[in-house]
Enzyme design. Sequence first.
Site, PDB file in Angstrom:
ATOM      1  N   ASP A  29      41.803  41.729  40.053  1.00 11.01           N
ATOM      2  CA  ASP A  29      43.158  41.433  40.526  1.00 11.01           C
ATOM      3  C   ASP A  29      43.936  40.704  39.422  1.00 11.01           C
ATOM      4  O   ASP A  29      43.701  39.515  39.179  1.00 11.01           O
ATOM      5  CB  ASP A  29      43.051  40.555  41.785  1.00 11.01           C
ATOM      6  CG  ASP A  29      44.343  40.477  42.561  1.00 11.01           C
ATOM      7  OD1 ASP A  29      45.360  40.976  42.066  1.00 11.01           O
ATOM      8  OD2 ASP A  29      44.333  39.918  43.673  1.00 11.01           O
ATOM      9  N   ASP A  30      44.812  41.404  38.737  1.00 14.09           N
ATOM     10  CA  ASP A  30      45.661  40.827  37.680  1.00 14.09           C
ATOM     11  C   ASP A  30      44.890  40.578  36.383  1.00 14.09           C
ATOM     12  O   ASP A  30      45.007  39.511  35.769  1.00 14.09           O
ATOM     13  CB  ASP A  30      46.297  39.498  38.124  1.00 14.09           C
ATOM     14  CG  ASP A  30      47.137  39.605  39.382  1.00 14.09           C
ATOM     15  OD1 ASP A  30      47.360  40.730  39.855  1.00 14.09           O
ATOM     16  OD2 ASP A  30      47.567  38.550  39.894  1.00 14.09           O
ATOM     17  N   CYS A  69      50.306  44.212  43.262  1.00 19.60           N
ATOM     18  CA  CYS A  69      48.981  44.439  43.852  1.00 19.60           C
ATOM     19  C   CYS A  69      48.942  45.554  44.892  1.00 19.60           C
ATOM     20  O   CYS A  69      48.230  46.541  44.745  1.00 19.60           O
ATOM     21  CB  CYS A  69      48.459  43.146  44.477  1.00 19.60           C
ATOM     22  SG  CYS A  69      48.300  41.772  43.311  1.00 19.60           S
TER      23      CYS A  69
END
Length: 473
Positions: A29-30, A69
């Site tokens: 995530d990221d 996201c």
Amino acid sequence: MFFTSCEEKQNAKTEQLKSSPNIILFVADDHGTDALGCYGNPVIKTPNLDKLASEGVMFTNAYCTSASCAASRSVILSGLYGHATGSYGHVHDYHHFSTFDGVKSLSNRLSEAGYLTARIGKYHVAPEKVYLFDEVLEADPRNTVEMADASKNVLNSDKPFFLYFCTDDPHRGHPFKPETWDIPNTFGNKVGGYKDVNQVVYNPDNVIVPDFLPDNKQSREEIAQYYQSISRIDQGFGKLMSHLKDAGKLYNTIVFYISDNGMAFPGAKTTVYEPGIKLPCIIKDPTKGKKGSVNHAKISWVDLTPTILEMAEVSYNPKDFHGKSFNTIIDNEPNQGWDQIYASHTFHEITMYYPMRVSIDKNYKLIWNIAYRLDYPFASDLWAASTWQSIYKNDIEYYGKRKVKDYMFHPEFELFDLDKDPGELNNLATNANFEAVLENMKKKMKAFQLKTKDPWLIMWDHDNSLQGTGVDL
């Protein structure tokens, strides 16, 4: 599993390769390409992911379609751009964007084909009937070691399995807004660490500051936290591979490592600049010949669903997807046909309406900022970041190599030559010498929007041909 000879071990490997492959899609995530050893960072410790790259193929031109996201994850699991599925932005809380019911996702297709499908960690898509999994596993999404342990039963399944393994790391952690502006975000790190995870702590003086970020105390402190979160991912990934080996499934399991979008810093996440959409992609496929290779083909997350279906030998109609399978080029880099990328961002949070469309053709990149008359809307957590506040609060002219005013107000068109200007600083859209290039890139973008039924096509010339009548018949 115990082997009495090398011959028996080879026979077991051969038998595994005859069966339907298991597939692990590991999604961080990221996480940008800036923070992986195998992508050239000499400081960060990612030995398990580096090992995956040494045993598989590492893509250098892999792109998400939206650096946000939920929107990105809908594309990963559908093979369709978010503007065509209603997945315009965040699904959670009051944002409430959701995929149209008629979309048939990767997990549903694999379940119908006889796969055991399981997910663990961050979900962030809706509705569940569109993105349905046979099993939902529970574990702390900040502790990838715990997540790996919770996945053991799936890895030992008698059926071929598809494991969708999604961490919360290295996303920024709560509270997004610190008590004082100069406190670095934790990126999920906590005092005392996590059970069974060895904390890897970084000295801010030693981190690598990407060119688009300011090189100051606040930026370095936040990057150090970001690195620590990524090293936690790496340990969990290593534990997952250890469990896969114990299950005797190394030889018939295809493993993907990707991220949903770039690092959670202004100038990357929620933008369509390269740090936001150009991401890590490492694939280990035991059926492929090359190991430890690098592939420069331009691939996109919209290609993932058809690629995985082809790997699993699940039939599908290519017309069902906007992307195309890159399975055949993983270990055989093509000479042509893989040099274009398209991206489509509309929302992050519902309060952040700022549609952008991107066309990349070889070295040229065109960004169309459809709502260019509006201030550029920062994600709430990025605005509160000490890295940004260190510049904005102190009225400093430059953020990295770009002026603050250029972050706040974007022109309608941005045209870059990525070969000569990888930092995307020299906008060629107003340069008369590149008028023909600009018009050609606009034509490609319009064709992409028409092909993918992008409602924002109307913003070119008020052509409403893609719209319905507004009347239910």
